[in-house]
Design a protein around this motif. Structure first.
Motif, mmCIF file in Angstrom:
data_model
loop_
_atom_site.group_PDB
_atom_site.id
_atom_site.type_symbol
_atom_site.label_atom_id
_atom_site.label_comp_id
_atom_site.label_asym_id
_atom_site.label_seq_id
_atom_site.Cartn_x
_atom_site.Cartn_y
_atom_site.Cartn_z
ATOM 1 N N PRO A 110 36.838 -17.555 99.812
ATOM 2 C CA PRO A 110 35.563 -17.532 99.090
ATOM 3 C C PRO A 110 35.600 -16.647 97.841
ATOM 4 O O PRO A 110 35.111 -17.046 96.774
ATOM 5 C CB PRO A 110 34.569 -16.997 100.131
ATOM 6 N N SER A 111 36.195 -15.468 97.969
ATOM 7 C CA SER A 111 36.289 -14.575 96.808
ATOM 8 C C SER A 111 37.199 -15.162 95.742
ATOM 9 O O SER A 111 36.908 -15.081 94.537
ATOM 10 C CB SER A 111 36.812 -13.201 97.238
ATOM 11 N N VAL A 112 38.301 -15.776 96.168
ATOM 12 C CA VAL A 112 39.241 -16.366 95.215
ATOM 13 C C VAL A 112 38.577 -17.484 94.421
ATOM 14 O O VAL A 112 38.668 -17.550 93.183
ATOM 15 C CB VAL A 112 40.494 -16.881 95.954
ATOM 16 N N THR B 272 42.903 -15.845 81.834
ATOM 17 C CA THR B 272 43.548 -14.540 81.913
ATOM 18 C C THR B 272 44.986 -14.667 82.424
ATOM 19 O O THR B 272 45.344 -15.640 83.090
ATOM 20 C CB THR B 272 42.771 -13.605 82.847
ATOM 21 N N ASP B 273 45.786 -13.662 82.105
ATOM 22 C CA ASP B 273 47.183 -13.637 82.515
ATOM 23 C C ASP B 273 47.472 -12.293 83.174
ATOM 24 O O ASP B 273 47.905 -11.345 82.510
ATOM 25 C CB ASP B 273 48.097 -13.852 81.307
ATOM 26 N N PRO B 274 47.234 -12.170 84.480
ATOM 27 C CA PRO B 274 47.411 -10.872 85.157
ATOM 28 C C PRO B 274 48.836 -10.621 85.629
ATOM 29 O O PRO B 274 49.052 -10.017 86.672
ATOM 30 C CB PRO B 274 46.445 -10.986 86.337
ATOM 31 N N VAL B 275 49.827 -11.111 84.866
ATOM 32 C CA VAL B 275 51.211 -10.934 85.286
ATOM 33 C C VAL B 275 51.574 -9.456 85.347
ATOM 34 O O VAL B 275 52.195 -8.981 86.300
ATOM 35 C CB VAL B 275 52.156 -11.686 84.325
ATOM 36 N N ILE C 206 43.778 -11.556 96.477
ATOM 37 C CA ILE C 206 42.635 -12.093 95.722
ATOM 38 C C ILE C 206 43.011 -12.339 94.271
ATOM 39 O O ILE C 206 42.743 -13.411 93.709
ATOM 40 C CB ILE C 206 41.428 -11.141 95.831
ATOM 41 N N ILE C 207 43.647 -11.359 93.652
ATOM 42 C CA ILE C 207 44.029 -11.517 92.246
ATOM 43 C C ILE C 207 45.112 -12.579 92.110
ATOM 44 O O ILE C 207 45.089 -13.398 91.181
ATOM 45 C CB ILE C 207 44.503 -10.168 91.675
ATOM 46 N N PHE C 208 46.063 -12.596 93.036
ATOM 47 C CA PHE C 208 47.126 -13.591 92.975
ATOM 48 C C PHE C 208 46.573 -14.994 93.175
ATOM 49 O O PHE C 208 46.963 -15.941 92.477
ATOM 50 C CB PHE C 208 48.179 -13.277 94.038
ATOM 51 N N GLY C 209 45.667 -15.156 94.145
ATOM 52 C CA GLY C 209 45.069 -16.467 94.363
ATOM 53 C C GLY C 209 44.217 -16.915 93.195
ATOM 54 O O GLY C 209 44.207 -18.100 92.833
ATOM 55 N N GLU C 210 43.493 -15.969 92.589
ATOM 56 C CA GLU C 210 42.683 -16.308 91.417
ATOM 57 C C GLU C 210 43.559 -16.757 90.260
ATOM 58 O O GLU C 210 43.173 -17.636 89.479
ATOM 59 C CB GLU C 210 41.847 -15.086 91.019
ATOM 60 N N THR C 211 44.766 -16.188 90.162
ATOM 61 C CA THR C 211 45.685 -16.577 89.096
ATOM 62 C C THR C 211 46.086 -18.040 89.210
ATOM 63 O O THR C 211 46.200 -18.744 88.201
ATOM 64 C CB THR C 211 46.948 -15.693 89.149
ATOM 65 N N ASP D 71 44.140 -20.739 85.714
ATOM 66 C CA ASP D 71 44.736 -21.546 84.649
ATOM 67 C C ASP D 71 44.307 -23.001 84.745
ATOM 68 O O ASP D 71 44.007 -23.647 83.721
ATOM 69 C CB ASP D 71 46.264 -21.447 84.700
ATOM 70 N N ALA D 72 44.261 -23.528 85.973
ATOM 71 C CA ALA D 72 43.868 -24.925 86.152
ATOM 72 C C ALA D 72 42.419 -25.144 85.723
ATOM 73 O O ALA D 72 42.096 -26.119 85.028
ATOM 74 C CB ALA D 72 44.059 -25.333 87.603
ATOM 75 N N VAL D 73 41.528 -24.231 86.112
ATOM 76 C CA VAL D 73 40.118 -24.366 85.740
ATOM 77 C C VAL D 73 39.953 -24.263 84.225
ATOM 78 O O VAL D 73 39.214 -25.039 83.610
ATOM 79 C CB VAL D 73 39.278 -23.283 86.454
ATOM 80 N N ALA D 74 40.650 -23.308 83.601
ATOM 81 C CA ALA D 74 40.535 -23.132 82.155
ATOM 82 C C ALA D 74 41.074 -24.347 81.400
ATOM 83 O O ALA D 74 40.486 -24.774 80.392
ATOM 84 C CB ALA D 74 41.284 -21.868 81.728
#
Length: 293
Positions: A140-142, A189-192, A210-215, A219-222
């Motif tokens: 859910p958070s992701v 965003t690019d949180p590498v 969470i941050i990894f899953g959001e990554t 990109d796909a959403v953007a």
């Protein structure tokens, strides 16, 4: 190589090239367009192309060597991505004040190369090495950060750019649709660097997942949001409240179709690896996975 390492390598490659292009494009007003300047001869074209290739390859070698020494000497105060940005800006600044306009056009980074060559392996690597249990536990958070966060970020940046455009300080003259497209680009965003630092510091696994899953989803959403707004702009329309339902439908259609295509290709590759025993030939297996990505 671990996930942040591969992703950082690909992102460093893209960063060095993109920063060179961004600085070089600032001189577009002084460079002669192809129609107004004299076209080079085949000999000159080959010579300039070789020089441009040497510049780009040198940037990549410098970025990889910088990454090696930073990791070997355990320097954590600066990341190789930051140094790649400044290296690309320095090369772009030199090219900006150079006399040849043809070499500036040669080294200009094509966005299709990024979308079709560099971005798919990054998303593939993130998805392949995804910590499924941790991400599923925090899905859910992701999804909230990936979908709602990306849209909110794009809208906020677009509104701020539009407000700045209306001031007339630099005579930009962006429409609301153009501002939203720019906001969509900047919201990817690019949180590498953050992920690499998180891995070194051994932060809380929940925060990392969470941050990894959001990554993976960001990109796909953007990209889908960018394609939706670009299609609206290509049709000659402007952004209005009446266009929101059609945009939402177009976004869901493109995202859903892309998801189905990705799942179908993933299942096809999994069955291919299973029944053809490709694990006995790792080179062929790796090549097929990269090509199908």
């Amino acid at each position: 190589m671990d996930t942040p390492g591969i992703t950082a390598l690909l992102s460093t490659t893209a960063t060095a090239l993109l920063s060179t292009t961004a600085t070089t494009l600032l001189s577009s007003s002084t460079a002669l367009p192809p129609s107004e300047g004299e076209e080079p001869t085949p000999e000159d074209e080959e010579r300039v192309s070789s020089q441009a290739l040497l510049i780009l390859v040198s940037l990549l070698i410098a970025a990889l060597l910088t990454s090696y020494y930073l990791q070997r000497w355990r320097i954590r105060t600066v990341h190789e991505t930051v140094l790649s940005i400044f290296a690309g800006m320095a090369v772009g600044l030199v090219l900006r004040f150079s006399t040849g306009s043809y070499i500036k056009r040669i080294v200009t980074f094509d966005h299709t190369v990024f979308f079709n060559m560099l971005l798919p392996p990054i998303i593939l690597n993130c998805g392949y090495n995804l910590q499924k249990t941790s991400v599923a536990r925090n899905i859910p958070s992701v999804l909230m950060f990936a979908f709602v966060g990306t849209v909110v970020s794009a809208v906020v940046i677009g509104v701020l750019v539009q407000a700045y455009s209306l001031t007339g300080i630099e005579s930009i003259g962006f429409s609301l649709l153009d501002s939203l497209i720019l906001g969509t680009i900047l919201s990817a965003t690019d949180p590498v660097t953050i992920l690499a630092v998180f891995e070194q510091l051994r932060v809380d696994p929940k925060l990392f997942s969470i941050i990894f899953g959001e990554t993976v989803f960001n990109d796909a959403v953007a990209i889908v949001l960018f394609a939706t707004l670009s299609a609206l702009r290509s049709s000659g329309q402007d952004f209005t409240l009446h266009a929101v339902p059609s945009m939402v439908w177009s976004f869901m259609l493109v995202f859903g179709a892309s998801l189905l295509v990705g799942v179908a290709i993933g299942v096809f590759m999994a069955l291919l690896c299973k029944h053809l025993r490709l694990y006995e030939y790792p080179t062929i297996e790796t090549s097929l996975v990269l090509l199908l990505s």
